[in-house]
Design a protein around this motif. Structure first.
Motif, PDB file in Angstrom:
ATOM      1  N   LYS A 132      -6.290  -1.383  -1.014  1.00 51.47           N
ATOM      2  CA  LYS A 132      -6.835  -1.412   0.201  1.00 51.47           C
ATOM      3  C   LYS A 132      -6.997  -0.019   0.858  1.00 51.47           C
ATOM      4  N   VAL A 133      -7.222   0.856   0.051  1.00 55.98           N
ATOM      5  CA  VAL A 133      -7.646   2.397   0.361  1.00 55.98           C
ATOM      6  C   VAL A 133      -8.961   2.494   0.969  1.00 55.98           C
ATOM      7  N   GLY A 134      -9.263   3.644   1.857  1.00 55.52           N
ATOM      8  CA  GLY A 134     -10.637   3.888   2.283  1.00 55.52           C
ATOM      9  C   GLY A 134     -10.711   3.300   3.674  1.00 55.52           C
ATOM     10  N   PHE A 135     -11.740   3.924   4.302  1.00 56.84           N
ATOM     11  CA  PHE A 135     -11.484   3.934   5.674  1.00 56.84           C
ATOM     12  C   PHE A 135     -12.686   2.797   6.071  1.00 56.84           C
ATOM     13  N   MET A 136     -13.892   2.998   5.227  1.00 60.35           N
ATOM     14  CA  MET A 136     -15.013   2.003   5.460  1.00 60.35           C
ATOM     15  C   MET A 136     -15.154   0.756   5.102  1.00 60.35           C
ATOM     16  N   GLU A 137     -14.513  -0.209   5.777  1.00 63.52           N
ATOM     17  CA  GLU A 137     -14.671  -1.628   5.559  1.00 63.52           C
ATOM     18  C   GLU A 137     -15.494  -2.297   6.082  1.00 63.52           C
TER      19      GLU A 137
ATOM     20  N   ASP B 142     -12.100   6.506  -3.417  1.00 65.71           N
ATOM     21  CA  ASP B 142     -10.573   6.169  -2.866  1.00 65.71           C
ATOM     22  C   ASP B 142     -10.083   5.367  -3.664  1.00 65.71           C
TER      23      ASP B 142
ATOM     24  N   LEU C 198     -10.241  12.052   3.703  1.00 65.58           N
ATOM     25  CA  LEU C 198     -11.127  11.564   2.731  1.00 65.58           C
ATOM     26  C   LEU C 198     -10.517  10.565   1.930  1.00 65.58           C
ATOM     27  N   TYR C 199      -9.411  10.764   1.387  1.00 63.49           N
ATOM     28  CA  TYR C 199      -8.351   9.739   0.883  1.00 63.49           C
ATOM     29  C   TYR C 199      -7.584   9.066   1.775  1.00 63.49           C
ATOM     30  N   TRP C 200      -8.408   8.038   2.198  1.00 65.37           N
ATOM     31  CA  TRP C 200      -7.790   7.215   3.343  1.00 65.37           C
ATOM     32  C   TRP C 200      -6.754   6.217   2.949  1.00 65.37           C
ATOM     33  N   THR C 201      -5.444   6.247   3.477  1.00 60.29           N
ATOM     34  CA  THR C 201      -4.284   5.087   3.137  1.00 60.29           C
ATOM     35  C   THR C 201      -3.747   4.693   4.334  1.00 60.29           C
TER      36      THR C 201
ATOM     37  N   ARG D 284      -5.024   0.091  10.138  1.00 66.08           N
ATOM     38  CA  ARG D 284      -5.550   0.046  11.481  1.00 66.08           C
ATOM     39  C   ARG D 284      -4.376   0.223  12.292  1.00 66.08           C
TER      40      ARG D 284
ATOM     41  N   ALA E 182     -16.948   7.846   0.226  1.00 67.06           N
ATOM     42  CA  ALA E 182     -15.359   8.421   0.228  1.00 67.06           C
ATOM     43  C   ALA E 182     -14.831   7.100  -0.127  1.00 67.06           C
TER      44      ALA E 182
ATOM     45  N   MET F 199      -9.640   9.224  13.799  1.00 65.51           N
ATOM     46  CA  MET F 199     -11.007   8.888  13.045  1.00 65.51           C
ATOM     47  C   MET F 199     -11.831   8.428  13.764  1.00 65.51           C
TER      48      MET F 199
ATOM     49  N   TYR G 200     -10.224   6.080  -7.768  1.00 72.56           N
ATOM     50  CA  TYR G 200      -8.948   7.131  -7.929  1.00 72.56           C
ATOM     51  C   TYR G 200      -7.542   5.971  -7.698  1.00 72.56           C
ATOM     52  N   TYR G 201      -7.395   5.465  -6.658  1.00 67.98           N
ATOM     53  CA  TYR G 201      -6.233   4.692  -6.383  1.00 67.98           C
ATOM     54  C   TYR G 201      -6.019   3.742  -7.717  1.00 67.98           C
TER      55      TYR G 201
ATOM     56  N   MET H 118       0.725  -1.198   0.018  1.00 70.16           N
ATOM     57  CA  MET H 118      -0.039  -0.040   0.026  1.00 70.16           C
ATOM     58  C   MET H 118       1.131   1.083   0.051  1.00 70.16           C
ATOM     59  N   LYS H 119       0.336   2.169  -0.599  1.00 70.47           N
ATOM     60  CA  LYS H 119       1.283   3.748  -1.074  1.00 70.47           C
ATOM     61  C   LYS H 119       1.029   4.663   0.418  1.00 70.47           C
TER      62      LYS H 119
ATOM     63  N   HIS I 243      -0.065   4.555 -13.881  1.00 71.18           N
ATOM     64  CA  HIS I 243       1.672   4.411 -13.591  1.00 71.18           C
ATOM     65  C   HIS I 243       2.261   3.164 -14.205  1.00 71.18           C
TER      66      HIS I 243
ATOM     67  N   ARG J 288      -5.129   5.755 -10.815  1.00 72.10           N
ATOM     68  CA  ARG J 288      -3.650   6.127 -10.596  1.00 72.10           C
ATOM     69  C   ARG J 288      -2.668   5.109 -10.787  1.00 72.10           C
ATOM     70  N   GLU J 289      -2.961   4.042 -10.069  1.00 73.77           N
ATOM     71  CA  GLU J 289      -2.098   2.623 -10.470  1.00 73.77           C
ATOM     72  C   GLU J 289      -2.017   2.374 -11.918  1.00 73.77           C
TER      73      GLU J 289
ATOM     74  N   TYR K  69      -5.860   6.334  12.433  1.00 77.01           N
ATOM     75  CA  TYR K  69      -7.094   5.541  12.603  1.00 77.01           C
ATOM     76  C   TYR K  69      -7.617   5.856  14.070  1.00 77.01           C
TER      77      TYR K  69
END
Lengths: 71, 189
Positions: free
Chosen positions: B132-137, B171, A22-25, A28, B167, A36, B174-175, A1-2, B182, B178-179, A33
């Motif tokens: 694996k980006v984004g908060f709400m899993e 995410d 918003l762009y969450w990378t 946990r 969001a 948030m 967008y990810y 992951m970046k 690249h 972008r990937e 985290y």
């Protein structure tokens, strides 16, 4: 992951914070985290249900229980 | 964790197939959805805990019985979607009986983006290595549902799930964009 880029950003600190929220990378178990989670719990428990027009909420909820406890 | 280990040991002893455990978990989630639909949030919260115990142990039982399989992973993932959707349907039913079309819509939008969260990742990972980006899993969503149920703050929870799922979907889009950009530019170089 970046990881979030560490190069100088043209964004100001608040704008960067909003962008990264918003762009969450983040993984946990990082402080981002945890922050948030605190923000979410604060929103859920401290927002008065009437503001959201909550159809089912009754009473003052967790914040009310705390106030009642310390009275 | 003693109680969970005891349940796992029992399932292993009786050689209960992990896919059966996954399916039982879904059935219990349907019961949780029914509780939500009737407005019995606290009971629904407890039923959700039981359902998620099954969700937690199926993988462990599969490992102990050496029954891990690609189909098991696929089955688990599909059953998770049934569980997720059923909880939202329970809430949609509740708000519709209360005549609250606004919360019917909020629940429906939150459900749509919760499903898209998993879909975008699955589809992205057929194109890029990891997305694996984004908060709400799913774990965040389940814990939030429980918090909403136990503290009777489901409306606030739906707003959080909805906004953060939107969001997360963007995410991932967008990810992946972008990937792939690249990868293309690296291939061209």
């Amino acid at each position: 992951m970046k990881k979030p880029e560490s190069s100088p950003s043209p964004l100001t600190l608040p704008a960067r914070a909003i962008w990264h929220a918003l762009y969450w990378t983040y993984e946990r178990a990082t402080w981002q985290y945890d922050l948030m989670v605190i923000a979410i719990l604060a929103f859920v428990w401290l927002t008065p249900p009437s503001w959201l027009g909550d159809p089912t909420a009754a009473g003052s909820g967790p914040i009310g229980w705390l106030i009642h406890l310390f009275r | 964790m003693f109680p969970l280990q005891a349940i796992i040991t029992l399932c292993v002893k009786f050689r209960i197939h992990p896919n059966v455990l996954t399916f039982i978990g879904v059935l219990i989630n349907f019961a949780a959805a029914w509780c939500l639909a009737l407005g019995h949030f606290v009971l629904g919260g407890f039923v959700m805990i039981v359902a998620n115990i099954f969700d937690f142990i199926d993988g462990k039982v599969a490992r102990e019985l050496q029954m891990e399989s690609a189909f098991g992973g696929f089955w688990d993932s599909v059953m998770d979607r049934f569980s997720d959707i059923s909880l939202f349907i329970g809430l949609i039913y509740l708000y519709s009986t209360l005549g609250r079309t606004d919360y019917v819509m909020i629940s429906a939008v939150a459900m749509m983006f919760a499903i898209l969260t998993s879909y975008t990742r699955a589809r992205a990972e057929s194109l890029v290595e990891k997305c694996k980006v984004g908060f709400m899993e799913r774990p965040e969503r389940i814990v939030l549902f429980m918090i909403g149920a136990f503290t009777n703050r489901m409306a606030a929870v739906l707003w959080v799930i909805g906004i953060l799922s939107i969001a997360t979907v963007f995410d991932r889009i967008y990810y992946t964009w972008r990937e792939l950009g690249h990868t293309k530019s690296r291939a061209a170089a």
